[in-house]
Enzyme design. Structure first.
Site, PDB file in Angstrom:
ATOM      1  N   HIS A 148      25.422  18.425  19.389  1.00 34.76           N
ATOM      2  CA  HIS A 148      25.569  19.764  19.946  1.00 34.76           C
ATOM      3  C   HIS A 148      25.312  19.755  21.436  1.00 34.76           C
ATOM      4  CE1 HIS A 148      25.233  24.117  20.396  1.00 34.76           C
ATOM      5  NE2 HIS A 148      26.001  24.126  19.320  1.00 34.76           N
ATOM      6  N   ASP A 163      28.560  23.002  11.251  1.00 34.91           N
ATOM      7  CA  ASP A 163      29.839  22.715  10.597  1.00 34.91           C
ATOM      8  C   ASP A 163      29.749  21.667   9.492  1.00 34.91           C
ATOM      9  OD1 ASP A 163      31.414  24.494  12.099  1.00 34.91           O
ATOM     10  OD2 ASP A 163      31.349  23.119  13.795  1.00 34.91           O
ATOM     11  N   HIS A 197      35.123  22.235  18.573  1.00 44.61           N
ATOM     12  CA  HIS A 197      34.474  23.552  18.394  1.00 44.61           C
ATOM     13  C   HIS A 197      34.582  23.890  16.905  1.00 44.61           C
ATOM     14  CE1 HIS A 197      32.953  27.414  19.402  1.00 44.61           C
ATOM     15  NE2 HIS A 197      33.936  27.926  20.124  1.00 44.61           N
TER      16      HIS A 197
HETATM   17  N1  COA Z   1      29.594  11.324  16.880  1.00 41.75           N
HETATM   18  C1  COA Z   1      29.341  10.186  17.554  1.00 41.75           C
HETATM   19  N2  COA Z   1      28.796  10.175  18.780  1.00 41.75           N
HETATM   20  C2  COA Z   1      28.500  11.356  19.331  1.00 41.75           C
HETATM   21  C3  COA Z   1      28.730  12.570  18.665  1.00 41.75           C
HETATM   22  C4  COA Z   1      29.287  12.516  17.392  1.00 41.75           C
HETATM   23  N3  COA Z   1      29.542  13.637  16.722  1.00 41.75           N
HETATM   24  N4  COA Z   1      28.323  13.599  19.450  1.00 41.75           N
HETATM   25  C5  COA Z   1      27.870  13.055  20.570  1.00 41.75           C
HETATM   26  N5  COA Z   1      27.977  11.696  20.506  1.00 41.75           N
HETATM   27  C6  COA Z   1      27.593  10.753  21.534  1.00 41.75           C
HETATM   28  C7  COA Z   1      28.685  10.714  22.599  1.00 41.75           C
HETATM   29  O1  COA Z   1      29.685   9.765  22.304  1.00 41.75           O
HETATM   30  C8  COA Z   1      27.878  10.340  23.819  1.00 41.75           C
HETATM   31  O2  COA Z   1      27.617   8.958  23.770  1.00 41.75           O
HETATM   32  P1  COA Z   1      27.578   8.076  25.108  1.00 41.75           P
HETATM   33  O3  COA Z   1      26.460   8.662  25.920  1.00 41.75           O
HETATM   34  O4  COA Z   1      27.342   6.702  24.609  1.00 41.75           O
HETATM   35  O5  COA Z   1      28.918   8.271  25.758  1.00 41.75           O
HETATM   36  C9  COA Z   1      26.575  11.076  23.605  1.00 41.75           C
HETATM   37  O6  COA Z   1      26.445  11.243  22.188  1.00 41.75           O
HETATM   38  C10 COA Z   1      26.516  12.436  24.297  1.00 41.75           C
HETATM   39  O7  COA Z   1      27.618  13.202  23.847  1.00 41.75           O
HETATM   40  P2  COA Z   1      28.513  14.160  24.744  1.00 41.75           P
HETATM   41  O8  COA Z   1      29.960  13.976  24.384  1.00 41.75           O
HETATM   42  O9  COA Z   1      28.156  14.003  26.191  1.00 41.75           O
HETATM   43  O10 COA Z   1      28.033  15.552  24.283  1.00 41.75           O
HETATM   44  P3  COA Z   1      28.704  16.940  24.646  1.00 41.75           P
HETATM   45  O11 COA Z   1      27.595  17.866  24.899  1.00 41.75           O
HETATM   46  O12 COA Z   1      29.750  16.823  25.677  1.00 41.75           O
HETATM   47  O13 COA Z   1      29.469  17.296  23.288  1.00 41.75           O
HETATM   48  C11 COA Z   1      29.875  17.975  21.119  1.00 41.75           C
HETATM   49  C12 COA Z   1      28.925  18.065  22.294  1.00 41.75           C
HETATM   50  C13 COA Z   1      29.464  18.977  20.066  1.00 41.75           C
HETATM   51  C14 COA Z   1      31.311  18.312  21.583  1.00 41.75           C
HETATM   52  C15 COA Z   1      29.823  16.537  20.547  1.00 41.75           C
HETATM   53  O14 COA Z   1      28.544  16.290  20.016  1.00 41.75           O
HETATM   54  C16 COA Z   1      30.906  16.306  19.517  1.00 41.75           C
HETATM   55  O15 COA Z   1      32.044  15.987  19.870  1.00 41.75           O
HETATM   56  N6  COA Z   1      30.572  16.500  18.197  1.00 41.75           N
HETATM   57  C17 COA Z   1      31.558  16.378  17.161  1.00 41.75           C
HETATM   58  C18 COA Z   1      32.396  17.667  17.073  1.00 41.75           C
HETATM   59  C19 COA Z   1      31.601  18.805  16.475  1.00 41.75           C
HETATM   60  O16 COA Z   1      30.915  18.654  15.491  1.00 41.75           O
HETATM   61  N7  COA Z   1      31.780  19.996  17.068  1.00 41.75           N
HETATM   62  C20 COA Z   1      31.143  21.207  16.603  1.00 41.75           C
HETATM   63  C21 COA Z   1      30.065  21.627  17.548  1.00 41.75           C
HETATM   64  S1  COA Z   1      29.112  22.958  16.889  1.00 41.75           S
END
Ligand code: COA
Length: 373
Positions: free
Chosen positions: A257, A308, A218
């Site tokens: 996201h 971010d 987050h």
């Molecule tokens: N880096 C690498 N791979 C990523 C990624 C990232 N930042 N964000 C998503 N992915 C990949 C996941 O590994 C997943 O791959 P898979 O299908 O091969 O397993 C796919 O994209 C879908 O991601 P998922 O984890 O299901 O998305 P989510 O909706 O649960 O999570 C976030 C959303 C924001 C938590 C996720 O994108 C993330 O962890 N981002 C990094 C942290 C971040 O920047 N947070 C601030 C949010 S505003």
């Protein structure tokens, strides 16, 4: 044991709100109907904080009054100053804000003398002072909390740097406060609503929300993004490093996201400001490295930067220490949390979902003496 298809509540509608839309038409973000770009182009954060806490933008007199009220609420009680000064200099500043919020709740509790709106205004006004009072006092410096600055952005920068802030830096922080102010049912806001739904007080809801925001999935992503960017000394080394991280299935902080599908509308705004600051500072590493990471993530994963990612370099160019990045998010998002707390209170029902049970079948307790060793 397998999780059900609502893991992480993805796609689950958990309530209704008048406050904000996220990702409508793939990319949009609105606060009470106003588009985020429109707000960034025409308003200050102080106008947006008024909007979020009143539902309408202020007129000139209302804004003047709002700014005066906020300025008059910046002081910290001595007992809070002592608590902040006792927190070690190497503590995480998110822990400082969470503690400061709780302590203020002990000293100035919500109740007959102070309603939830008064508490909200007090927290919004006092958070920059709490953060900077701890930052300086834990390093042996006494500071004056009265900066004479009118805007919250300038007040924060003045407190942090102990001098009149640079106008471009004020503009960058002000805009980033607008971008971070509100985001519908994100994890920290939903936390605040859950706490509020138990009829708890505003301080408890905000302290819990700060805890939720701290995590790197987050708000903590802006700090994690900066730590990543700083590892690389050139765009080429960044490309090699990101490729290696992706091959080990690591998450790249500041990308992706839950709700936006094509892009995060906040990213473009903060990227442009980061670029401007990079030019002003004569930076030849941090911004080019950031751009290359952006390009590699697009090419390899079709993932876009969220708010971010470029906030990290923008804050860095403003001379803000990395551990302060997520706390700046708090200075802003407290307005969104408060808007949701008031909305939840206006039409409350305890938030208490149920779970699909995937544990063992019902069984009998074996007395302790009969359990196998
Ligand atoms: N880096 C690498 N791979 C990523 C990624 C990232 N930042 N964000 C998503 N992915 C990949 C996941 O590994 C997943 O791959 P898979 O299908 O091969 O397993 C796919 O994209 C879908 O991601 P998922 O984890 O299901 O998305 P989510 O909706 O649960 O999570 C976030 C959303 C924001 C938590 C996720 O994108 C993330 O962890 N981002 C990094 C942290 C971040 O920047 N947070 C601030 C949010 S505003």
């Amino acid at each position: 044991m397998s999780a059900n298809n609502t893991q992480g509540l993805a796609g689950v509608v958990a309530g209704s709100t008048h406050i904000c839309t996220v990702g409508k038409a793939g990319t949009g973000l609105t606060y009470f109907g106003y588009g985020i770009n429109d707000l960034c182009d025409h308003c200050t954060f102080d106008e947006v904080s008024y909007l979020l806490l009143h539902g309408e933008l202020p007129n000139e007199n209302q804004l003047k009054d709002w700014i005066q009220k906020l300025a008059a609420s910046r002081g910290l009680p001595e007992a809070l100053k002592s608590t902040l000064a006792a927190i070690p200099a190497d503590a995480h500043p998110m822990d400082v804000l969470r503690t400061g919020c709780s302590m203020l709740g002990c000293l100035e509790p919500e109740g007959a003398d102070r309603d939830g709106h008064a508490v909200g205004l007090r927290l919004l006004a006092a958070f920059p002072g709490m953060l900077c009072y701890w930052y300086h006092s834990s390093r042996g410096r006494e500071i004056d909390l009265d900066t004479g600055e009118t805007s919250l952005a300038a007040h924060f920068l003045h407190l942090l740097k102990q001098k009149a802030p640079d106008p471009l830096e004020v503009k960058v922080i002000d805009t980033s406060l607008i971008l971070y102010a509100e985001h519908e049912f994100n994890a920290s806001t939903f936390t605040a609503r859950v706490v509020t739904s138990t009829l708890s007080d505003v301080y408890s809801a905000i302290a819990a929300a700060i805890g939720a925001l701290r995590g790197p999935l987050h708000g903590g992503a802006n700090e994690a993004a900066m730590e990543l960017i700083e590892k690389f000394s050139s765009p080429d080394s960044a490309e090699a490093g990101i490729m290696e991280l992706l091959s080990s299935k690591a998450l790249i902080m500041g990308f992706g996201h839950r709700v936006y599908t094509e892009s995060d509308p906040r990213s473009e705004v903060i990227q442009a400001l980061s670029k401007k600051l990079a030019e002003k500072c004569g930076d030849t590493v941090i911004y080019p490295v950031s751009e290359r990471i952006h390009a590699v993530m697009k090419r390899e994963k079709n993932l876009f930067p969220n708010a971010d990612f470029y906030s990290a370099s923008a804050y860095h160019f403003c001379g803000i220490p990395t551990p302060m990045f997520t706390p700046i998010f708090v200075l802003s998002r407290v307005t969104g949390w408060l808007a949701h707390i008031y909305e939840q209170r206006a039409n409350n029902r305890l938030i208490r979902p149920t779970a699909d049970y995937i544990g063992p079948d019902t069984r009998k307790v074996t007395p302790l003496s009969n359990r196998p060793l």
